[in-house]
Design an enzyme around this catalytic site. Sequence first.
Site: not given
Length: 227
Positions: A129, A152
Amino acid sequence: MTTTLITGANRGLGLETTRRLIAAGHIVFAGMRDTAAGAGSRALGAIPLALDVTDRASVDAAVASLPELDVLVNNAGVLGASRQGTHDLDAESMQQTLDTNVVGLVRVTQACLPLLRRSAAPVIVNVASGVGWPRWLSTPVHDEFSVLGIPYAASKAAVIALTVQYAKSLPEFRVNASDPGYTATEFNGYSGHQTVEEGTDATVMLATVGPDGPTGEFHNRSGRIDY
């Protein structure tokens, strides 16, 4: 035929990647924790496979059932419970996210290496990501700048780094990381501005590279993201 395993393939980006790779001629094993959730992948022509990336026994059993393997797409991941910076951060939330997004990825990859080594053109794609890209996290013009969650972001930064290290260790493979971008899925409450097709462009491209394709790189749908 190219045989492909996709983790977290029962919904969202994983399900769309399944659809597109089947359309490209792949035999797809759709990994998911509970195959009862596999109706969507089964309807596409995939083979649902019980696979929990956090469980060694589950991973070993799933991989043992594969007849062969050419492409591994490590797509499974969690957003995690801590999303407000230091305000809701604790060691347990960090560990939970890393256990799935990083340790789980390594667990699956290591289990798959013997099969992949038998392939004439082994490929690994790790779905990372832009949230794991420090330059974008710190630049206001990027979508990633507004993200506050620490686990994350840290987990996806680790995925990018381990992709580079795997590529160096496995020169006969093509090992790359993809950035889906801000895509509308259940994962983010459908708040993203990209479609799932756009969000899987980089993953599908990297899953279909030949032996002369890139390795050790990080791509989004616009191409290579320079380090």
